[in-house]
Design an enzyme around this catalytic site. Structure first.
Site, PDB file in Angstrom:
ATOM      1  N   TYR A 152       0.842  -1.280  -0.019  1.00  0.00           N
ATOM      2  CA  TYR A 152       0.267   0.058  -0.121  1.00  0.00           C
ATOM      3  C   TYR A 152       0.849   1.290   0.025  1.00  0.00           C
ATOM      4  O   TYR A 152       0.477   2.283  -0.845  1.00  0.00           O
ATOM      5  CB  TYR A 152      -0.965  -0.061   1.165  1.00  0.00           C
ATOM      6  CG  TYR A 152      -1.849   1.171   1.297  1.00  0.00           C
ATOM      7  CD1 TYR A 152      -3.258   1.033   0.627  1.00  0.00           C
ATOM      8  CD2 TYR A 152      -1.658   2.263   2.001  1.00  0.00           C
ATOM      9  CE1 TYR A 152      -4.166   1.954   0.806  1.00  0.00           C
ATOM     10  CE2 TYR A 152      -2.470   3.495   2.053  1.00  0.00           C
ATOM     11  CZ  TYR A 152      -3.834   3.214   1.311  1.00  0.00           C
ATOM     12  OH  TYR A 152      -4.565   4.331   1.440  1.00  0.00           O
ATOM     13  N   LYS A 172       0.866   3.992  -2.886  1.00  0.00           N
ATOM     14  CA  LYS A 172       0.372   5.486  -2.847  1.00  0.00           C
ATOM     15  C   LYS A 172       1.460   6.428  -2.929  1.00  0.00           C
ATOM     16  O   LYS A 172       1.224   7.574  -3.355  1.00  0.00           O
ATOM     17  CB  LYS A 172      -0.321   5.571  -1.120  1.00  0.00           C
ATOM     18  CG  LYS A 172      -1.536   4.908  -1.129  1.00  0.00           C
ATOM     19  CD  LYS A 172      -2.591   5.597  -1.923  1.00  0.00           C
ATOM     20  CE  LYS A 172      -4.075   4.974  -1.518  1.00  0.00           C
ATOM     21  NZ  LYS A 172      -5.009   5.728  -2.553  1.00  0.00           N
TER      22      LYS A 172
END
Length: 263
Positions: free
Chosen positions: A167, A171
């Site tokens: 993640y 991001k």
């Protein structure tokens, strides 16, 4: 024909007549964002993987008197991306704002514990999908002469202590994409910005092994998250960045985290 909005917004955050695509709009920040644009007069395309959630959001948006359509599907698939853009253009006559909000959370796993499947799925949904949609939408955003793109990044796009490896990497990639777009298209009438939410009350569930290396290493840092925000708080920041009130803001990453990134 929908009835007029009860109290149409005026001023630099007025979106009357503008066409807006919001992904991940079936719940959480996406739903709040779709409603926030609708209250300001926008015509809204609701995109989500969940058909029931998309229909519910569309009904809420329509209940405000806004023109609305919904598209259901996995935005990591090119065919779904093409359908979203085509539906927006066919329904509204063009596209003014793209909100790349859809995303999924990882298991907070450290690098050594991330499976190939988790890594590939996280990057596909959180980074490749918004890239595909942005690429497809660009010709229509350019045609307006004042297109706006807003990405939902994350606190995990600013630091290495807010999520797992997959993640966090995805991001961080979103921020790179935001800045690249901002530089490349700034002289062609498009602004690209991102919000970086901190803890926010949504329906996203994190399935993590509390004894895993990642969750144990991150536990001490997650205590800095502070008071979680409502989804509406993130939506207002997204609307601002897409609006004429932010007409000279381009390439910015706005933390909406109650000061977490300042700790």
């Amino acid at each position: 024909m929908n009835s007029p909005l009860p109290h149409p917004a005026t001023g630099p955050q007025d979106f009357a007549g503008r066409a807006v695509v919001v992904t991940g709009a079936g719940s959480g920040i996406g739903r709040a964002t779709a409603l926030a644009f609708a209250r300001r007069g926008a015509r809204v395309l609701v995109a989500d993987l969940n058909a029931d959630a998309a229909a519910e959001t569309a009904a809420l948006v329509g209940g405000l008197g806004a023109d609305v359509v919904a598209v259901v599907g996995d935005l990591s698939e090119q065919a779904v991306v093409d359908r979203v853009v085509a539906t927006a253009v066919d329904s509204f006559g063009g596209l003014d704002v793209l909100v790349n909000n859809a995303g999924i959370m990882d298991s907070m796993a450290a690098v050594a514990d991330v499976t190939d499947a988790e890594w590939e799925r996280l990057l596909r949904v959180n980074l490749t999908a918004p890239f595909l949609l942005t690429r497809a939408a660009l010709p229509h955003l350019l045609a307006t002469g004042r297109g706006a793109i807003v990405f939902t990044a994350s606190e995990a796009s600013l630091r290495g202590s807010a999520a797992g490896a997959a993640y966090t990497a995805a991001k961080h990639g979103v921020i790179g994409l935001t800045k690249s777009l901002a530089v490349t298209y700034r002289d062609r009438g498009i602004r690209t910005n991102a919000v970086a939410p901190g803890g926010t009350i949504t329906n996203i569930q994190v399935q993590a092994d509390p004894e895993g290396t990642g969750p144990r290493a991150l536990a001490g840092y997650m205590g800095n998250v502070g008071r979680p925000a409502e989804a509406d708080t993130q939506a207002e920041a997204i609307v601002f960045l897409a609006s004429d009130a932010a007409r000279n803001i381009n390439g910015a990453v706005l933390p909406v985290d109650g000061g977490w990134s300042a700790v």
